[in-house]
Design an enzyme around this catalytic site. Structure first.
Site, PDB file in Angstrom:
ATOM      1  N   CYS A   2       0.817  -1.212   0.000  1.00 36.92           N
ATOM      2  CA  CYS A   2       0.000   0.000   0.000  1.00 36.92           C
ATOM      3  C   CYS A   2       0.854   1.267   0.000  1.00 36.92           C
ATOM      4  CB  CYS A   2      -0.881   0.042   1.238  1.00 36.92           C
ATOM      5  SG  CYS A   2      -2.013  -1.329   1.315  1.00 36.92           S
ATOM      6  N   ARG A  28       5.554   0.237  -5.816  1.00 41.02           N
ATOM      7  CA  ARG A  28       5.409  -0.592  -4.612  1.00 41.02           C
ATOM      8  C   ARG A  28       4.537  -1.818  -4.844  1.00 41.02           C
ATOM      9  NH1 ARG A  28       6.681   2.436   0.072  1.00 41.02           N
ATOM     10  NH2 ARG A  28       5.167   1.393   1.389  1.00 41.02           N
ATOM     11  N   TRP A  74      -2.714  -2.760  -1.730  1.00 41.54           N
ATOM     12  CA  TRP A  74      -2.274  -4.123  -2.006  1.00 41.54           C
ATOM     13  C   TRP A  74      -3.086  -4.995  -1.050  1.00 41.54           C
ATOM     14  CZ3 TRP A  74       0.236  -8.176   0.577  1.00 41.54           C
ATOM     15  CH2 TRP A  74       0.804  -9.154  -0.244  1.00 41.54           C
ATOM     16  N   ASN A  98      -1.872   1.845   5.571  1.00 44.60           N
ATOM     17  CA  ASN A  98      -0.915   0.818   5.150  1.00 44.60           C
ATOM     18  C   ASN A  98      -0.543   0.035   6.398  1.00 44.60           C
ATOM     19  OD1 ASN A  98       1.220  -0.687   4.162  1.00 44.60           O
ATOM     20  ND2 ASN A  98       2.651   1.029   4.119  1.00 44.60           N
ATOM     21  N   GLY A  99      -0.728  -1.288   6.335  1.00 44.86           N
ATOM     22  CA  GLY A  99      -0.408  -2.114   7.496  1.00 44.86           C
ATOM     23  C   GLY A  99      -1.543  -3.102   7.734  1.00 44.86           C
ATOM     24  N   GLU A 476      18.310 -17.770  -6.864  1.00 48.22           N
ATOM     25  CA  GLU A 476      17.936 -16.423  -7.291  1.00 48.22           C
ATOM     26  C   GLU A 476      17.423 -16.441  -8.733  1.00 48.22           C
ATOM     27  OE1 GLU A 476      17.171 -13.792  -6.048  1.00 48.22           O
ATOM     28  OE2 GLU A 476      17.431 -12.261  -7.574  1.00 48.22           O
ATOM     29  N   LYS A 480      13.686 -15.240  -9.860  1.00 48.69           N
ATOM     30  CA  LYS A 480      13.507 -14.194 -10.873  1.00 48.69           C
ATOM     31  C   LYS A 480      12.513 -14.667 -11.922  1.00 48.69           C
ATOM     32  CE  LYS A 480      14.682 -11.581  -9.420  1.00 48.69           C
ATOM     33  NZ  LYS A 480      15.155 -10.923  -8.259  1.00 48.69           N
ATOM     34  N   GLU A 483       8.809 -14.917 -10.505  1.00 45.25           N
ATOM     35  CA  GLU A 483       8.081 -13.699 -10.146  1.00 45.25           C
ATOM     36  C   GLU A 483       7.665 -12.885 -11.355  1.00 45.25           C
ATOM     37  OE1 GLU A 483      12.032 -11.396  -8.401  1.00 45.25           O
ATOM     38  OE2 GLU A 483      10.104 -10.828  -7.621  1.00 45.25           O
ATOM     39  N   HIS A 499      16.375 -37.532  -4.506  1.00 44.93           N
ATOM     40  CA  HIS A 499      15.663 -37.925  -3.282  1.00 44.93           C
ATOM     41  C   HIS A 499      14.178 -37.606  -3.364  1.00 44.93           C
ATOM     42  CE1 HIS A 499      19.386 -39.088  -1.383  1.00 44.93           C
ATOM     43  NE2 HIS A 499      19.911 -37.978  -1.889  1.00 44.93           N
ATOM     44  N   LYS A 598       6.810  -4.088  -4.112  1.00 39.64           N
ATOM     45  CA  LYS A 598       8.246  -3.796  -4.037  1.00 39.64           C
ATOM     46  C   LYS A 598       8.699  -3.697  -2.585  1.00 39.64           C
ATOM     47  CE  LYS A 598      12.236  -2.679  -5.746  1.00 39.64           C
ATOM     48  NZ  LYS A 598      12.968  -3.797  -6.342  1.00 39.64           N
TER      49      LYS A 598
END
Ligand code: AGP
Length: 603
Positions: A2, A28, A74, A98-99, A476, A480, A483, A499, A598
């Protein structure tokens, strides 16, 4: 996550400023947006699902109003709909938030007993109703805010309008970030200073449990008990023009391409006067017997690289934890321990909470942070800033390489300090560091990534494999890809596959593998043969120039032989490019992938 912006101006019509502020916060990540403004002792609210551009189409940009708040949401509680979008209003009050209000269900139940009816499933509507309840009770907004802060649990940055109080914005802050921009003709609130730069570079940082009363000519900040606090005014020192894509189609590509020059600048800075400047700039870690590293997502992957280097080069026990786990687990720390927190934004809620936990134990903390003056940067004992500049794309690229570079330099400096490297070895490693920009520029000039992407973009599952350092780097690469391209991908330590997971390898299953460690290459090559035997088609990244591949090897990216301190850059940048080209072929929203934020400011 948010984003909040609010403006109260002496004379300007503020709707265009609010929309511009929201656009500056778009990076964000969000799914709906809305604004509220004061006009003729009433509050007008307009909200929409989707992008800020969708909101812009339905607001009157010429509206005669000088005070308003705005929000990008968000979704946490309640779906991404225009009804659930902020602002929410109750009685005389409207808020953006926001929160997460953790005890919202309990508060909602109590308010329902008092006759309150709720239209949404959001915790924010409950927060607004609670503020309205206290405002009606006390007929005093400050008392209402203080009572709210005592009752509400969780995290909140709130911008508030009260229809009875013209030309005024109220701000309340606990855990989620909130700044107050101080302009000549207006004052502002925002989740991030970038949203106020159109008006001013001067700002205050609100601390936890503070609230503020903001008019066009005055900012008053109070603690939870209502005592006025004085604050130092900060000045934004970043590059205001960082947020253009220049010639690039996406911020992500621009940020990938910036990596050689960022690395070049950092290396020059740290080796300005050779080893002596490196040692002067890096903290002395000699006293520590144990290191914990705490971070999330990509920053966690940077931490894994550091673990490898701390253990291999310094023989120093190092644990890496995901912050959301670390904050709740038993810690084994003492005065000889150091906890390193890695964060691009410096605002990640879990990393911040883990830091507060460690601070309570009075254990030394070090931050590797990109955003100056961010919450984590302010709280750690020692901060080393990555000099990546603003990273706009949600997928972290240049922030990751900057984190890994500083961690590598940190371990290298400590290895020198502890006498673990002969001087010819030191010189060789410095030369390897200095070669990175050119090596990356060469790798980035290749068009092999587009060719590889053509073979991958229609796949449903892709596997990434590596051992030791290569495993950490492939984690990583896999993140990438997931996402930004929405292709399911898993990364495994190459030796672990048999395994269980090898049952998923079938005809034409794509696998990306890297092997860059002479001692382990043969082992990884055997694991690659095992997947090829089951039909996999493999893309390889290696510095073994004698490796020629064979049946089942579809692509080989050769990287130069270099020191362990430097390998991560040469492996991960090609992986970033593969993910980017795959997402581009899939026509994904590369800079703002679905569901992602973000700056993850909720738990
Ligand atoms: C990676 O591309 C993501 N943006 C994400 O994993 C990110 O690294 C994570 O959320 C941590 O963020 P921070 O570095 O700002 O703390």
């Amino acid at each position: 996550m948010c984003g909040i912006v609010g403006i109260t101006s002496k004379n300007e019509k503020i709707v265009p400023g609010l929309i511009a502020g929201l656009k500056a916060l778009e990076y964000r990540g969000y799914d709906s947006a809305g604004i509220a403004y004061l006009k003729n002792h009433a509050i007008k609210i307009i909200k929409s699902k989707g992008r800020v551009n969708d909101l812009q189409k339905i607001v009157n940009m010429e509206e005669e109003t000088t005070t308003g708040i705005a929000h990008t949401r968000w979704a946490t509680h309640g779906k991404a709909t225009s009804k659930n979008a902020h602002p929410h209003s109750f009685g005389s009050i409207a808020i953006v938030h926001n929160g997460i209000i953790e005890n919202y269900a309990e508060i909602r139940e109590e308010l329902e007993k008092d006759g309150y009816h709720f239209k949404t499933e959001t915790d924010t509507e409950v927060a607004c109703a609670l503020l309205s309840f206290y405002y009606d009770k006390w007929k005093n907004i400050e008392n209402a805010i203080q009572s709210f802060s005592k009752k509400a649990r969780g995290s909140y940055a709130i911008g508030l309008l009260c229809k009875d109080i013209p030309n005024t914005i109220f701000a309340i802050k606990k855990e989620s970030p909130l700044i107050i921009g101080v302009g000549d003709n207006e004052n502002l609130i925002a989740s991030d200073v970038r949203a106020v730069l159109k008006y001013t570079s001067n700002y205050y940082i609100l601390s936890d449990n503070e609230y503020a009363i903001i008019t066009p000519s005055e900012v008053k900040i109070y603690n939870q008990q209502g005592k006025m606090v004085s604050k130092e005014i900060k000045k934004y020192s970043g590059n205001k023009n960082n947020e253009t894509k220049n010639k690039y189609e996406h911020y992500m590509l621009k940020e990938i391409m910036e990596q050689p020059s960022i690395i070049d600048t950092t290396i020059h800075e740290y080796f300005e006067d050779g080893i002596s400047s490196l040692l002067a700039k890096m903290p002395d870690l000699t006293k520590y017997k144990k290191i914990d590293i705490v971070a999330c997502g990509t920053a966690y992957h940077a931490g894994l690289v550091a673990k490898y280097l701390f253990e291999e080069k310094l023989n120093l026990e190092t644990n890496v934890d995901i912050a959301s786990e670390y904050r709740y687990k038993r810690l084994f720390l003492d005065k000889n321990s150091l906890v390193i927190f890695i964060s691009q934004s410096g605002e990640t809620a879990d990393t911040l909470a883990a830091l507060k936990k460690v601070k309570n134990l009075k254990v030394d903390t070090l931050g590797i942070i990109n955003v100056k003056e961010s919450s984590i940067a302010r709280l750690v004992d020692t901060v080393i800033y990555t000099e990546a500049g603003d990273e706009v794309a949600v997928a972290s690229t240049k922030a990751y390489t900057s984190q890994v570079l500083l961690l590598s330099l940190l371990v290298f400096s400590e290895a020198i300090r502890q006498g673990k490297l002969e001087s010819d070895e030191q010189e060789k490693i410095i030369a390897d560091f200095k070669k990175i920009p050119k090596q990356l520029t060469k790798l980035l000039a290749s068009n092999v990534y587009q060719q590889i992407a053509k073979t991958l973009y229609q796949q449903k599952d892709i596997f990434y494999l590596g051992r030791r350092l290569d495993y950490y780097l492939m984690l990583e690469g896999s993140l990438k890809l997931k996402e930004i391209s929405y292709i399911h991908s898993e990364c495994y330590a190459a030796g672990e596959l048999k395994h269980g997971t090898i049952s998923l390898i079938a005809n034409n299953t794509p696998v990306v593998a890297s092997f860059t460690n002479e001692e382990l290459n043969e082992k990884t090559i055997s694991n690659i043969e095992e997947v090829i035997a089951r039909g996999a088609e493999v893309t390889v990244i290696t510095n073994d120039l004698d490796y020629k591949g064979g049946n089942g090897i579809k692509n080989i990216i050769y990287i130069p032989k270099t020191s362990d301190f430097v390998i991560p850059f040469l492996v991960v940048v090609p992986l970033q490019m593969i993910a980017y080209e795959v997402a581009k072929l899939k026509k994904c929203d590369i800079d703002k992938p679905r569901n992602l934020a973000k700056s993850v400011t909720v738990e």
